[in-house]
Design an enzyme around this catalytic site. Structure first.
Site, PDB file in Angstrom:
ATOM      1  N   SER A 259       0.824  -1.217   0.000  1.00 38.16           N
ATOM      2  CA  SER A 259       0.000   0.000   0.000  1.00 38.16           C
ATOM      3  C   SER A 259       0.858   1.267   0.000  1.00 38.16           C
ATOM      4  O   SER A 259       2.048   1.239   0.321  1.00 38.16           O
ATOM      5  CB  SER A 259      -0.982   0.068   1.178  1.00 38.16           C
ATOM      6  OG  SER A 259      -1.893  -1.011   1.125  1.00 38.16           O
ATOM      7  N   SER A 297      -2.578  -3.838  -3.153  1.00 41.45           N
ATOM      8  CA  SER A 297      -2.067  -2.600  -2.578  1.00 41.45           C
ATOM      9  C   SER A 297      -3.200  -1.607  -2.366  1.00 41.45           C
ATOM     10  O   SER A 297      -4.027  -1.389  -3.255  1.00 41.45           O
ATOM     11  CB  SER A 297      -1.010  -1.992  -3.512  1.00 41.45           C
ATOM     12  OG  SER A 297      -0.400  -0.865  -2.934  1.00 41.45           O
ATOM     13  N   ASP A 299      -3.924   2.017  -2.317  1.00 38.80           N
ATOM     14  CA  ASP A 299      -3.294   3.250  -2.783  1.00 38.80           C
ATOM     15  C   ASP A 299      -4.288   4.390  -2.616  1.00 38.80           C
ATOM     16  O   ASP A 299      -5.147   4.637  -3.474  1.00 38.80           O
ATOM     17  CB  ASP A 299      -2.867   3.096  -4.236  1.00 38.80           C
ATOM     18  CG  ASP A 299      -1.981   1.875  -4.456  1.00 38.80           C
ATOM     19  OD1 ASP A 299      -1.312   1.450  -3.496  1.00 38.80           O
ATOM     20  OD2 ASP A 299      -1.962   1.344  -5.581  1.00 38.80           O
TER      21      ASP A 299
END
Length: 380
Positions: A259, A297, A299
């Site tokens: 992340s 991830s 984001d």
């Protein structure tokens, strides 16, 4: 409305701060990595007037590698004055609290905390605790704090509950302006980026508009990217730097997982939807370092402006006014976000050393000498 940065201060560039952190760790410019745009005095999010950043870093024994980052948009004294803001999720495999209200109202009030995934609830509660201690009138009815996370479970015992509400309070009490530390500090302590040691990074750019300079600053908690994706200064580095990658065999986190949280700040007067447009440009800055945006991830990007001070406060029944930069003049601000995001990520990588954590897990630092050779050699 707040005025833009003092023009003299804008041009008092602190070359030392551009090349090393307060602790003397190198930043990307110390390696002569080229970047576009005009950085601010400290080349940090704190170039935006009022913005302060603080850390609590927890490194103990062989299992604790975590911490908390605190950010005050208007400094601690501006806690009760909402800022116009916008949010963008490039990929939603993560958490940032408070964004429902940001999407609804275009504002948020109070500080931001960034930590590890399993401490995000503690960070949320810690912001309320800090506010009640220092500004009880702000928290007496309700708060919707902004707390965000990235996953540090490779190096840190993420289920050990080492981050507590006092940890969060201490990070918010430790904030300051000026040059700030980078690398394995605060919430970024146990983070990895492109399967090198990652963490906290920042950069800024100055944008001229209507005879004044405005600052655009970016802070990242960088914990994303697969090694083969890495690209700096337009040079693909994944093959050349493929060796020494212990994370490649870690079965609980596929390459690219982790992340990234990005916080964009500016003193340019903007509407909330314009802040959201700035937040979207973080994606382009990450892409310059090679990231494609993994499914694994989270984001998440937040942008806010410290301008229009007092205009968004609750108060008497009367009309309010906001100053703003016209949409057609925003391209230089978008470019500033892209440039500052790219450099903030590289700073997080460069200002680091190897780290060993829980269960003997090791993450190597970006090999700075080898990187300099690659970027100055024939391929560059």
């Amino acid at each position: 409305m707040t005025s833009p940065l003092d023009q003299t201060a804008h041009h008092q560039i602190d070359q030392t701060a551009h090349h090393q952190t307060p602790a003397g760790k190198p930043r990307a410019r110390a390696l002569n990595i080229p970047f576009g745009g005009r950085p601010g005095r400290w080349n940090a999010i704190t170039d935006v007037p009022g913005v302060q950043v603080g850390y609590v870093t927890l490194i103990e024994g062989d299992r604790i590698r975590t911490g908390v980052t605190g950010i005050h948009p208007r400094g601690p004294g501006g806690t009760g004055d909402p800022v116009a803001a916008g949010f963008h999720a490039q990929n939603g495999n993560g958490e940032m609290t408070g964004v429902s209200w940001i999407n609804e109202s275009g504002t948020f009030t109070g500080p931001i905390a960034i930590t590890n995934t399993h401490a995000v609830g503690v960070a949320h509660a810690g912001i309320i605790d800090w506010t009640l201690r220092h500004y009880p009138e702000v928290a007496e009815s309700w708060l919707l704090p902004v707390a965000a996370e990235t996953w540090d479970g490779y190096l840190n015992d993420i289920n050990g509950h080492y981050v507590t509400q006092p940890t969060v309070v201490a990070a918010l009490d430790a904030t300051q302006s000026g040059p700030i530390e980078e690398g394995s500090v605060g919430g970024g302590t146990g983070m990895n980026c492109y399967q090198f040691k990652g963490g906290s990074g920042t950069a800024s750019r100055l944008v001229a508009f209507a005879g004044a300079d405005y600052a655009v600053g970016v802070f990242v908690q960088a914990n994303f990217g697969a090694r083969h994706e890495l690209m700096l200064a337009g040079v693909p580095l994944g093959t050349e730097l493929a060796g020494d990658n212990p994370m490649a065999d870690f079965r609980f986190a596929p390459p690219g997982a982790g992340s990234v949280i990005a916080v964009v700040a500016t003193d340019a007067p903007l509407f909330p939807h314009q802040c959201q447009a700035l937040a979207r440009r973080v994606t382009a800055g990450l892409a310059r370092t090679g990231a494609s945006g993994s499914h694994f991830s989270g984001d998440l990007f937040l942008a806010f402006t410290t301008a229009n001070q007092g205009a968004l406060r609750p108060g008497p029944e009367r009309l309010r006014q906001l100053s703003f930069i016209p949409w057609g003049s925003l391209d230089p601000f978008f470019e500033a976000v892209v440039q500052a995001t790219e450099e903030a990520v590289v700073n997080a990588l460069v200002a680091n050393e190897d780290m060993t954590g829980r269960d003997g897990h090791r993450t190597p630092a970006l090999p700075r000498a080898r990187l300099a050779e690659l970027l100055t050699g024939p391929r560059a």
